[in-house]
Design an enzyme around this catalytic site. Structure first.
Site, PDB file in Angstrom:
ATOM      1  N   LEU A 167     -11.895  -4.979  12.983  1.00  0.00           N
ATOM      2  CA  LEU A 167     -11.501  -5.234  11.333  1.00  0.00           C
ATOM      3  C   LEU A 167     -11.530  -6.598  11.001  1.00  0.00           C
ATOM      4  O   LEU A 167     -11.300  -6.201   8.921  1.00  0.00           O
ATOM      5  CB  LEU A 167      -9.712  -3.903  11.255  1.00  0.00           C
ATOM      6  CG  LEU A 167     -10.380  -2.839  10.835  1.00  0.00           C
ATOM      7  CD1 LEU A 167     -11.815  -2.581  11.963  1.00  0.00           C
ATOM      8  CD2 LEU A 167      -8.947  -1.584  11.112  1.00  0.00           C
ATOM      9  N   ARG A 198      -0.326   0.191  21.747  1.00  0.00           N
ATOM     10  CA  ARG A 198       0.587  -0.628  22.556  1.00  0.00           C
ATOM     11  C   ARG A 198       2.306   0.115  23.051  1.00  0.00           C
ATOM     12  O   ARG A 198       2.383   0.510  23.383  1.00  0.00           O
ATOM     13  CB  ARG A 198       0.963  -1.989  21.581  1.00  0.00           C
ATOM     14  CG  ARG A 198       1.708  -2.938  22.554  1.00  0.00           C
ATOM     15  CD  ARG A 198       2.343  -4.451  21.831  1.00  0.00           C
ATOM     16  NE  ARG A 198       2.807  -4.584  20.601  1.00  0.00           N
ATOM     17  CZ  ARG A 198       3.226  -5.160  19.736  1.00  0.00           C
ATOM     18  NH1 ARG A 198       2.606  -6.235  19.701  1.00  0.00           N
ATOM     19  NH2 ARG A 198       3.203  -5.291  18.486  1.00  0.00           N
ATOM     20  N   LYS A 254       1.036  -0.989  -0.145  1.00  0.00           N
ATOM     21  CA  LYS A 254      -0.294   0.959  -0.237  1.00  0.00           C
ATOM     22  C   LYS A 254       1.003   1.439   0.093  1.00  0.00           C
ATOM     23  O   LYS A 254       0.629   2.622  -0.455  1.00  0.00           O
ATOM     24  CB  LYS A 254      -0.796  -0.169   1.069  1.00  0.00           C
ATOM     25  CG  LYS A 254      -2.269  -1.155   0.883  1.00  0.00           C
ATOM     26  CD  LYS A 254      -3.151  -1.202   1.904  1.00  0.00           C
ATOM     27  CE  LYS A 254      -3.928  -1.840   2.555  1.00  0.00           C
ATOM     28  NZ  LYS A 254      -4.874  -2.075   3.356  1.00  0.00           N
ATOM     29  N   GLY A 281      -1.148   1.322  13.381  1.00  0.00           N
ATOM     30  CA  GLY A 281      -0.613   0.667  12.644  1.00  0.00           C
ATOM     31  C   GLY A 281      -1.732   1.356  10.922  1.00  0.00           C
ATOM     32  O   GLY A 281      -2.565   2.562  11.055  1.00  0.00           O
ATOM     33  N   GLY A 282      -1.562   1.245   9.696  1.00  0.00           N
ATOM     34  CA  GLY A 282      -1.634   1.371   8.504  1.00  0.00           C
ATOM     35  C   GLY A 282      -2.908   1.669   8.717  1.00  0.00           C
ATOM     36  O   GLY A 282      -3.606   2.024   7.620  1.00  0.00           O
TER      37      GLY A 282
HETATM   38  P1  NDP Z   1       0.200  -2.608  11.030  1.00  0.00           P
HETATM   39  O1  NDP Z   1       0.958  -4.008  11.291  1.00  0.00           O
HETATM   40  O2  NDP Z   1       0.007  -1.153  10.531  1.00  0.00           O
HETATM   41  O3  NDP Z   1      -0.180  -2.540  12.945  1.00  0.00           O
HETATM   42  C1  NDP Z   1      -1.038  -2.779  13.585  1.00  0.00           C
HETATM   43  C2  NDP Z   1      -1.098  -2.872  14.899  1.00  0.00           C
HETATM   44  O4  NDP Z   1      -1.579  -3.361  15.860  1.00  0.00           O
HETATM   45  C3  NDP Z   1      -0.030  -1.540  15.515  1.00  0.00           C
HETATM   46  O5  NDP Z   1      -0.852  -0.484  15.931  1.00  0.00           O
HETATM   47  C4  NDP Z   1       0.464  -2.507  16.655  1.00  0.00           C
HETATM   48  O6  NDP Z   1       1.035  -1.986  17.603  1.00  0.00           O
HETATM   49  C5  NDP Z   1      -0.638  -3.365  17.433  1.00  0.00           C
HETATM   50  N1  NDP Z   1      -0.612  -5.116  17.775  1.00  0.00           N
HETATM   51  C6  NDP Z   1      -0.249  -5.764  16.877  1.00  0.00           C
HETATM   52  N2  NDP Z   1       0.160  -7.107  18.038  1.00  0.00           N
HETATM   53  C7  NDP Z   1      -0.440  -6.661  19.063  1.00  0.00           C
HETATM   54  C8  NDP Z   1      -0.339  -7.363  20.192  1.00  0.00           C
HETATM   55  N3  NDP Z   1      -0.804  -8.630  20.559  1.00  0.00           N
HETATM   56  N4  NDP Z   1      -1.184  -6.069  21.380  1.00  0.00           N
HETATM   57  C9  NDP Z   1      -1.231  -5.205  20.947  1.00  0.00           C
HETATM   58  N5  NDP Z   1      -1.322  -4.041  19.726  1.00  0.00           N
HETATM   59  C10 NDP Z   1      -0.472  -5.452  18.805  1.00  0.00           C
HETATM   60  O7  NDP Z   1      -1.291  -3.524  10.709  1.00  0.00           O
HETATM   61  P2  NDP Z   1      -3.185  -3.117   9.537  1.00  0.00           P
HETATM   62  O8  NDP Z   1      -2.801  -1.588  10.653  1.00  0.00           O
HETATM   63  O9  NDP Z   1      -1.721  -3.140   8.578  1.00  0.00           O
HETATM   64  O10 NDP Z   1      -3.484  -4.110   9.972  1.00  0.00           O
HETATM   65  C11 NDP Z   1      -4.530  -4.307  11.085  1.00  0.00           C
HETATM   66  C12 NDP Z   1      -5.547  -5.003  11.445  1.00  0.00           C
HETATM   67  O11 NDP Z   1      -6.858  -4.710  10.026  1.00  0.00           O
HETATM   68  C13 NDP Z   1      -5.802  -6.475  10.521  1.00  0.00           C
HETATM   69  O12 NDP Z   1      -6.068  -7.274  11.306  1.00  0.00           O
HETATM   70  C14 NDP Z   1      -5.666  -6.161   9.207  1.00  0.00           C
HETATM   71  O13 NDP Z   1      -6.416  -7.531   8.403  1.00  0.00           O
HETATM   72  C15 NDP Z   1      -7.424  -5.425   9.335  1.00  0.00           C
HETATM   73  N6  NDP Z   1      -7.747  -4.808   8.602  1.00  0.00           N
HETATM   74  C16 NDP Z   1      -9.264  -5.015   7.849  1.00  0.00           C
HETATM   75  C17 NDP Z   1     -10.341  -4.877   6.393  1.00  0.00           C
HETATM   76  C18 NDP Z   1     -10.873  -4.949   6.346  1.00  0.00           C
HETATM   77  O14 NDP Z   1     -11.086  -4.470   4.840  1.00  0.00           O
HETATM   78  N7  NDP Z   1     -11.709  -5.481   7.323  1.00  0.00           N
HETATM   79  C19 NDP Z   1      -9.124  -3.122   5.802  1.00  0.00           C
HETATM   80  C20 NDP Z   1      -7.049  -3.329   6.702  1.00  0.00           C
HETATM   81  C21 NDP Z   1      -7.162  -3.834   7.590  1.00  0.00           C
HETATM   82  P3  NDP Z   1       2.289  -1.181  18.036  1.00  0.00           P
HETATM   83  O15 NDP Z   1       2.340   0.209  16.859  1.00  0.00           O
HETATM   84  O16 NDP Z   1       3.014  -0.832  19.120  1.00  0.00           O
HETATM   85  O17 NDP Z   1       3.403  -2.750  16.767  1.00  0.00           O
END
Ligand code: NDP
Length: 267
Positions: free
Chosen positions: A213, A151, A65, A128-129
């Site tokens: 999500l 986190r 992306k 995140g993204g």
């Molecule tokens: P990113 O990798 O960009 O971000 C992940 C986020 O999750 C970060 O904020 C990270 O925190 C946090 N995180 C990961 N593991 C843990 C944990 N064990 N405990 C607490 N926080 C945690 O991912 P995306 O933002 O791209 O995606 C997030 C979700 O959204 C995914 O499940 C994806 O499948 C879903 N999604 C669904 C869509 C839909 O159409 N339904 C569209 C886009 C995404 P930290 O910053 O501390 O690492």
């Protein structure tokens, strides 16, 4: 026949071809929609060769992306604020980059689930993204307050600052979530992908609408919400279909019937 597709790596799991083929049938358009597995380090080349074959547009999923953002020659406001592109429209030599994730989430919440976000308190978990993509469309619904808890605290604080001109935002660490209810909780962490639920104050879910999500499975976040008296617990399948519909409309000008497609995928 117009050609579209979705780029990702991996891509085999993608439901986008099924969804767009259903949209095309509904709207009477003759389209071809392919899954394209782009090499991890060669997205731009793959995308250009798809365009050279006459493609009118394409979707982009993990992990391309940001590269799609860089490839676009024009960006919508959604794409600019998200810092990522999930939809490109080919318009002559211009590649117009859009991000439909947030529109997809808001349309699922407001149109499909009948939730009015105006003057509501919203808590987004994760920074995140996906969070970056949903913030502007959520803030356009004029919530009372939008809180981002992550986190890594600094990322939540930075996002809150970046979006502060669009509404009332604040960012903090997950441990700072208060044990008092909010109206809507959106889980935009990827913790569910690892079968995990971050430890947060349980009282925040009381009578709240809890939206994950992630889709395709009952997630730990959904179990946690049910166990803590949430008013409504929903997965992200509706968002997936709605973000696809926004892309379809961006390309073709036609608005598909999303509820029919969501029902069909759930069954
Ligand atoms: P990113 O990798 O960009 O971000 C992940 C986020 O999750 C970060 O904020 C990270 O925190 C946090 N995180 C990961 N593991 C843990 C944990 N064990 N405990 C607490 N926080 C945690 O991912 P995306 O933002 O791209 O995606 C997030 C979700 O959204 C995914 O499940 C994806 O499948 C879903 N999604 C669904 C869509 C839909 O159409 N339904 C569209 C886009 C995404 P930290 O910053 O501390 O690492």
């Amino acid at each position: 026949m117009n050609r579209y597709g979705v780029f990702g790596n991996p891509i085999e799991h993608s439901l986008s071809p099924v969804i767009h083929t259903l949209f095309a049938k509904q709207t009477g358009l003759d389209i071809q929609y392919d899954k394209v597995l782009a090499p991890i380090n060669d997205f731009a080349h793959s995308a250009k060769s798809f365009i050279d074959q006459g493609a009118k547009g394409f979707n982009i999923t993990v992990p391309f992306k940001i590269e799609a953002f860089n490839l676009a020659t024009q960006l919508t406001l959604n794409a600019q604020t998200a810092g990522a592109v999930n939809t490109i429209k080919v318009n002559g030599s211009e590649l117009i980059g859009e991000n439909t994730d947030g529109t997809g989430l808001v349309n699922d919440l407001t149109k499909n689930l009948g939730i009015d976000l105006d003057n509501k308190t919203i808590l987004v978990l994760g920074a995140g993204g996906a969070t970056r993509g949903i913030l502007l469309p959520l803030l356009k619904q004029a919530p009372k307050r939008l809180m981002i808890a992550n986190r890594t605290t600094s990322k939540a604080e930075q996002l809150a600052l970046d979006f502060s001109s669009y509404g009332k935002t604040c960012g903090f660490g997950l441990e700072k979530i208060k044990d008092t209810p909010v109206d809507v909780i959106i889980n935009a962490t990827s913790a569910s992908l690892d079968g995990q639920m971050p430890t947060i104050a349980n009282g925040v879910a009381n009578d709240a609408i809890c939206y994950d999500l992630m889709y395709g499975t009952q997630t730990p976040f959904m179990d946690w919400a049910n166990a803590n008296n949430a008013k409504m617990v929903v997965d992200g399948l509706g968002m997936l279909v709605e973000q696809a519909a926004a892309a379809f409309e961006f390309w073709t000008g036609k608005q598909p019937n999303t509820q029919e497609v969501i029902r069909s995928l759930r069954s």
